[in-house]
Design a protein around this motif. Structure first.
Motif, mmCIF file in Angstrom:
data_model
loop_
_atom_site.group_PDB
_atom_site.id
_atom_site.type_symbol
_atom_site.label_atom_id
_atom_site.label_comp_id
_atom_site.label_asym_id
_atom_site.label_seq_id
_atom_site.Cartn_x
_atom_site.Cartn_y
_atom_site.Cartn_z
ATOM 1 N N SER A 127 0.823 -1.209 0.000
ATOM 2 C CA SER A 127 0.000 0.000 0.000
ATOM 3 C C SER A 127 0.854 1.254 0.000
ATOM 4 N N GLU A 128 2.119 1.125 0.396
ATOM 5 C CA GLU A 128 3.023 2.286 0.404
ATOM 6 C C GLU A 128 3.949 2.313 -0.811
ATOM 7 N N SER A 129 3.763 1.366 -1.738
ATOM 8 C CA SER A 129 4.515 1.439 -2.985
ATOM 9 C C SER A 129 4.128 2.722 -3.719
ATOM 10 N N ARG A 130 5.022 3.194 -4.562
ATOM 11 C CA ARG A 130 4.805 4.491 -5.199
ATOM 12 C C ARG A 130 4.838 4.359 -6.728
ATOM 13 N N VAL A 131 4.123 5.270 -7.387
ATOM 14 C CA VAL A 131 4.150 5.317 -8.847
ATOM 15 C C VAL A 131 4.805 6.624 -9.265
ATOM 16 N N GLN A 132 5.559 6.556 -10.341
ATOM 17 C CA GLN A 132 6.281 7.718 -10.867
ATOM 18 C C GLN A 132 6.138 7.712 -12.383
ATOM 19 N N LEU A 133 5.963 8.875 -12.964
ATOM 20 C CA LEU A 133 5.839 8.992 -14.414
ATOM 21 C C LEU A 133 7.159 8.581 -15.076
ATOM 22 N N HIS A 134 7.063 7.740 -16.093
ATOM 23 C CA HIS A 134 8.261 7.325 -16.827
ATOM 24 C C HIS A 134 8.878 8.567 -17.485
ATOM 25 N N PRO A 135 10.175 8.829 -17.252
ATOM 26 C CA PRO A 135 10.794 10.034 -17.831
ATOM 27 C C PRO A 135 10.715 10.100 -19.351
ATOM 28 N N ALA A 136 10.583 8.935 -20.011
ATOM 29 C CA ALA A 136 10.526 8.930 -21.480
ATOM 30 C C ALA A 136 9.102 9.124 -22.014
ATOM 31 N N PHE A 137 8.125 9.166 -21.114
ATOM 32 C CA PHE A 137 6.736 9.260 -21.561
ATOM 33 C C PHE A 137 6.397 10.687 -22.010
ATOM 34 N N VAL A 138 5.838 10.808 -23.224
ATOM 35 C CA VAL A 138 5.328 12.084 -23.739
ATOM 36 C C VAL A 138 3.883 11.825 -24.147
ATOM 37 N N LEU A 139 2.947 12.500 -23.482
ATOM 38 C CA LEU A 139 1.526 12.223 -23.677
ATOM 39 C C LEU A 139 1.128 12.338 -25.143
ATOM 40 N N GLU A 140 1.618 13.404 -25.813
ATOM 41 C CA GLU A 140 1.224 13.646 -27.199
ATOM 42 C C GLU A 140 1.758 12.579 -28.150
ATOM 43 N N GLU A 141 2.844 11.886 -27.754
ATOM 44 C CA GLU A 141 3.463 10.904 -28.644
ATOM 45 C C GLU A 141 3.110 9.464 -28.253
ATOM 46 N N SER A 142 2.317 9.280 -27.202
ATOM 47 C CA SER A 142 2.006 7.927 -26.738
ATOM 48 C C SER A 142 1.168 7.186 -27.774
ATOM 49 N N PRO A 143 1.570 5.947 -28.117
ATOM 50 C CA PRO A 143 0.805 5.173 -29.108
ATOM 51 C C PRO A 143 -0.455 4.553 -28.514
ATOM 52 N N TYR A 144 -0.592 4.638 -27.178
ATOM 53 C CA TYR A 144 -1.725 3.999 -26.524
ATOM 54 C C TYR A 144 -2.713 5.054 -26.017
ATOM 55 N N PRO A 145 -4.008 4.878 -26.276
ATOM 56 C CA PRO A 145 -4.999 5.781 -25.700
ATOM 57 C C PRO A 145 -5.130 5.547 -24.205
ATOM 58 N N LEU A 146 -5.390 6.613 -23.447
ATOM 59 C CA LEU A 146 -5.526 6.514 -22.007
ATOM 60 C C LEU A 146 -6.984 6.672 -21.611
ATOM 61 N N SER A 147 -7.393 5.878 -20.626
ATOM 62 C CA SER A 147 -8.753 6.015 -20.109
ATOM 63 C C SER A 147 -8.851 7.282 -19.268
ATOM 64 N N GLU A 148 -10.059 7.637 -18.888
ATOM 65 C CA GLU A 148 -10.256 8.842 -18.085
ATOM 66 C C GLU A 148 -9.530 8.719 -16.745
ATOM 67 N N GLN A 149 -9.597 7.541 -16.134
ATOM 68 C CA GLN A 149 -8.922 7.330 -14.844
ATOM 69 C C GLN A 149 -7.404 7.416 -15.008
ATOM 70 N N GLU A 150 -6.903 6.833 -16.096
ATOM 71 C CA GLU A 150 -5.455 6.883 -16.345
ATOM 72 C C GLU A 150 -4.995 8.315 -16.563
ATOM 73 N N GLU A 151 -5.800 9.089 -17.297
ATOM 74 C CA GLU A 151 -5.442 10.485 -17.560
ATOM 75 C C GLU A 151 -5.389 11.299 -16.268
ATOM 76 N N ARG A 152 -6.271 10.992 -15.316
ATOM 77 C CA ARG A 152 -6.280 11.715 -14.048
ATOM 78 C C ARG A 152 -4.979 11.482 -13.283
ATOM 79 N N ILE A 153 -4.505 10.236 -13.278
ATOM 80 C CA ILE A 153 -3.241 9.926 -12.600
ATOM 81 C C ILE A 153 -2.080 10.640 -13.296
ATOM 82 N N VAL A 154 -2.046 10.534 -14.621
ATOM 83 C CA VAL A 154 -0.964 11.158 -15.388
ATOM 84 C C VAL A 154 -0.950 12.666 -15.173
ATOM 85 N N GLU A 155 -2.133 13.292 -15.139
ATOM 86 C CA GLU A 155 -2.221 14.734 -14.966
ATOM 87 C C GLU A 155 -1.625 15.168 -13.631
#
Length: 846
Positions: A127-155
């Motif tokens: 429960s104390e594990s952490r998530v961090q945005l991948h430094p190579a991730f660029v939202l505009e260039e991502s080949p995968y569509p994100l769900s609304e919930q996923e977009e909230r986390i990324v934002e």
């Protein structure tokens, strides 16, 4: 990769749904597995060796490993549902699970403790594990569509400060749902986020700075105009010319977009780094970062190392293969510098050609650093490296590389035995005698050599043990015919064994000829070797500047607040430090007891030797290799590289310098204080001393030069020195095995050491007395020694008591005795006054 599972999914029934239960291994010291219910909709996803998220206790959620799947509910409690499935394929293989069960049983610990030690932190989630945005991730260039919930986390991760992270609990609160693990898993699969356990494990990618020509100047006319502008700036022009030589922009515009490493533009002596930066500042060059794998796939084609096996090596190789036809374990007993590594490489190539995996174990990270370059030239991208100096993400990368088959051979230290091999053909344990293979704390307190032997046995692999000074127990097995034995008695090439000279320090002190801690003989020899442009290694088995300080007026000696030891002085940081718990404080200016400023350092460590040498031999370049100088990730590699390139003349070190390092220009080795190693209260003291003296002596004269070893001792008549000088292992073995037989020590008896710990000294003693009584009732008085306080009787605020148990080596006796020991421990811990006592079992202590 083909895997066989214990569980076969039952045929679907039209009318009845099958209720499945999973026994899971929680990364906690629990004596039993815990059973959870598999949700109906996830029946098809359950996989043995995969990770699942479960709730344990009132609030805690954590990941665990599925060990078994069945249809039998637990009798004593209501099974909770598994919350999420993280993996659709095993991260722990069937051979691993079998090995982990053996380790838990043999080393008297729990399966959870083994799993906790085995898995990299990034594979253990809670429960104390952490998530961090991948430094190579660029939202505009991502080949995968994100769900609304996923977009909230990324934002949230994007709009926070750089490197922002969130705990699993925070993600759940943000989304307002309980099944948020599925969202996290989806983001992981889309390579949007990384997971990590602690802030210290936070992902930091390997970044390479690159440059390319600004698009404005790619056209020929614009480039000609740029040349004219730079005509009066020759340094910038040189940089531009070097770039264009490397990147033919007219032939391949894509090459310019890919760019080249920035460091390349200033790597030549006539090029200026400031000129490169000026071109970037003025917009001629564009700088950008590229994240690269820490284990790149673009190595040059694999080539054979430029060596030829000597006649002796060829003979040894043939004998090993012949022995492997009859025995699964072979000991290669070769003198230091005999060329065992070349034989290993040849055997690894042969095993890999048959499609099998290879594990190559080394005792120290320093050795790993030196040998990896040689192995990479042979095995290229099929080679993985695994040790504790790697970040957690690097360890996961190797773990997954072994699972996927990308790494066919792995070189690593003791923790490499936990990797997910499932097709081992060969295991090599180099310097098999080394105590560094033993894990002391926490559990499992395993010996990687023994675990490697069992792992090879489970997978039908062959094991090659190598050493110039084999462990007495190992050599005994060759005498008993259980292991094969192959011997290499000559050094590789023209190199001969070094000349060994004993120097009496008592005589030098009486004659007042000692120069600090160096005898005149050692100083003269060092000066002579340095004058001949040769290198020197000095061995002192104590780090720090001095073991302690004291007040010359009242006798005060600073002690650790948590351990029963004096504090060692470290001059570089001007601190007093405890080498057991890490406590440190500033060096006092005056004695806190009497106020005197008459404080003096007593004794010496590697740091003081380094300081003294820099004063006494100012022309020499001195470097130190001990725990203090090798804490940083690449520090081992840098120290060894400097010494190999002869930027360093004298290397001062602790036992790290004794372990298989190979330097061509070392012609002198000095052992500064041999007596401290011999006179140690342990039945293995003489064995360790002999091994250490021979091993460190073996660093001298390895490439054709005649080497010399000077051993400084106050007692040159010690029996062990004669055996070291004559390099007579067999005579040493016969003497040592006789002593072991007479006094009932390994290999004739099995030893288990129990350590009772408590913050209250009286309760520690009382618990140890009760435990001893219970053990004597079950095992007999002759099998139980103690209890007694060890030499260091208090560590980290816990008072210690030790009980030693000697047992017959018969399997049935050992199994029965372990059961009796567990029962005795449980009786003690069931007593109300001993609830806070800790009792640790160490099987086969070193």
């Amino acid at each position: 990769m083909s895997l066989s599972f214990d569980f076969v999914q039952p045929e679907p029934v039209a009318t009845d749904r099958v209720t499945l239960f999973a026994d899971v291994i929680l990364p906690l010291p629990l004596p039993k597995l815990y059973t959870y219910r598999v949700p109906y909709e996830l029946n098809d996803q359950v996989v043995i060796g995969g990770r699942v998220i479960v709730q344990f206790g009132a609030k805690k959620t954590l990941s665990c490993i599925v060990a078994a799947v069945h249809e039998t509910p637990p009798k004593d409690y209501q099974a909770k549902y598994i919350l999420e499935f993280i993996d659709d394929a095993p991260v722990v293989t069937q051979p691993q699970l079998k090995l982990f069960r053996w380790m838990a049983d043999y080393y008297m610990c729990t399966l959870g403790e083994v799993i906790n030690a085995a898995l990299p932190a990034a594979l253990k989630l809670s429960s104390e594990s952490r998530v961090q945005l991948h430094p190579a991730f660029v939202l505009e260039e991502s080949p995968y569509p994100l769900s609304e919930q996923e977009e909230r986390i990324v934002e949230v991760l994007r709009t926070g400060e750089e490197g922002k992270s969130m705990t699993f609990t925070e993600v759940g609160e943000l989304l307002g749902i309980s099944s948020f693990h599925r969202v996290i898993k989806s983001l992981m699969q889309k390579e949007v986020i990384f997971l990590f356990e602690h802030l210290s494990d936070k992902y930091s990618p390997k970044v390479v700075k690159k440059v390319r020509l600004a698009h404005t100047f790619v056209a020929e006319a614009a480039l000609e105009e740029l040349f004219q502008r730079l005509a009066t700036k020759p340094k910038q022009l040189d940089v531009l010319m070097r770039f264009l030589q490397k990147v033919p922009i007219y032939q391949n515009e894509h090459a310019n977009h890919q760019g080249i490493e920035k460091a390349y533009l200033s790597s030549a002596p006539h090029l200026s780094a400031s000129a490169v930066n000026t071109l970037i500042k003025n917009g001629v060059l564009e700088q950008f970062d590229v994240i690269v794998s820490r284990f790149p796939l673009d190595h040059t084609a694999e080539t054979r190392l430029n060596f030829t096996l000597s006649e002796a090596q060829n003979t040894a190789r043939g004998e090993i293969l012949q022995q492997f036809a009859e025995k699964d374990i072979v000991l290669l007993h070769g003198v230091t510098g005999a060329g065992k590594t070349e034989i290993y490489i040849d055997l690894i190539q042969q095993a890999m050609q048959g499609g099998g995996q290879v594990l190559y174990l080394l005792p120290e990270i320093a050795l790993t650093a030196q040998i990896v370059t040689r192995l990479m030239r042979v095995f290229g991208t099929r080679l993985g490296v695994y040790h504790s100096k790697f970040s957690d993400n690097e360890r996961v990368e190797v773990w997954n590389g072994v699972l996927s088959g990308r790494f066919q051979v792995v070189v690593g230290v003791r923790s490499a035995v936990f990797l997910p091999f499932d097709n081992l053909a060969l295991v090599i344990v180099d310097e098999e005698h080394e105590s560094s293979y033993k894990q002391y704390d926490p559990a499992p307190r395993y010996n990687a050599r023994e675990v490697a032997l069992m792992m090879a046995n489970f997978q039908g692999a062959k094991t090659l043990l190598g050493s110039a000074t084999p462990a007495v127990e190992t050599y005994y097995q060759t005498r008993a015919g259980r292991y094969g034995l192959v011997e290499l008695t000559k050094r590789y090439g023209e190199a001969g064994l070094p000349e060994i000279e004993l120097v009496d320090t008592r005589k030098s002190r009486e004659q007042k000829t000692m120069l600090n801690h160096f005898t005149p003989e050692l100083m003269q020899e060092m000066e002579r070797k340095l004058g001949a442009q040769e290198q020197v290694i000095l061995f002192q088995n104590r780090r720090g500047y001095s073991p302690f300080i004291n007040c010359l007026d009242c006798g005060w000696i600073p002690k650790c607040k948590s351990c029963a030891v004096s504090l060692s002085y470290h001059k570089h940081v001007h601190e007093l430090r405890c080498h057991y718990c890490g406590y440190h404080e500033r060096m006092p200016v005056e004695c806190p007891a009497c106020g005197s400023r008459n404080l003096k350092t007593v004794g010496f460590g590697t740091e003081k030797l380094e300081d003294d040498l820099k004063i006494m031999l100012p022309e020499a370049h001195v470097q130190r290799m001990d725990l203090d100088t090798t804490r940083a990730k690449n520090s081992y590699q840098q120290i060894i590289s400097d010494f190999e390139q002869q930027k360093t003349n004298i290397l001062v070190g602790t036992q790290m310098v004794t372990k298989g390092l190979d330097f061509a220009n070392v012609s002198l080795v000095g052992i500064i204080n041999a007596d401290s190693i011999i006179h140690y209260p342990d039945f293995r003291a003489h064995e360790r001393a002999y091994q250490m003296f021979v091993q460190v002596s073996g660093r001298a004269g390895r490439k054709g030069k005649k080497g010399k070893v000077i051993i400084q001792t106050g007692d040159p008549l010690q029996v062990i020195f004669d055996k070291v000088i004559r390099n007579d292992y067999l005579e040493f073995y016969e003497y040592e095995i006789t002593q072991r037989r007479e006094h009932g020590y390994p290999p004739f008896m099995r030893v288990i050491r129990l350590t009772v710990k408590h913050v209250d000294q009286l309760l520690a003693e009382q618990a140890a007395i009760l435990l001893t009584q219970e053990l004597v009732d079950r095992l007999g008085r002759e099998a139980v020694l103690g209890p007694e306080a060890p030499y260091i009787f208090r560590i980290r605020n816990f008072y210690l008591q030790e009980i030693t148990i000697k047992l017959s080596r018969e399997h049935t006796v050992l199994k029965s005795a372990k059961s009796d020991i567990r029962d005795a421990i449980n009786i003690v811990k069931d007593q109300k006054e001993f609830k806070q006592a800790r009792i640790a079992a160490d099987v086969d202590p070193m």
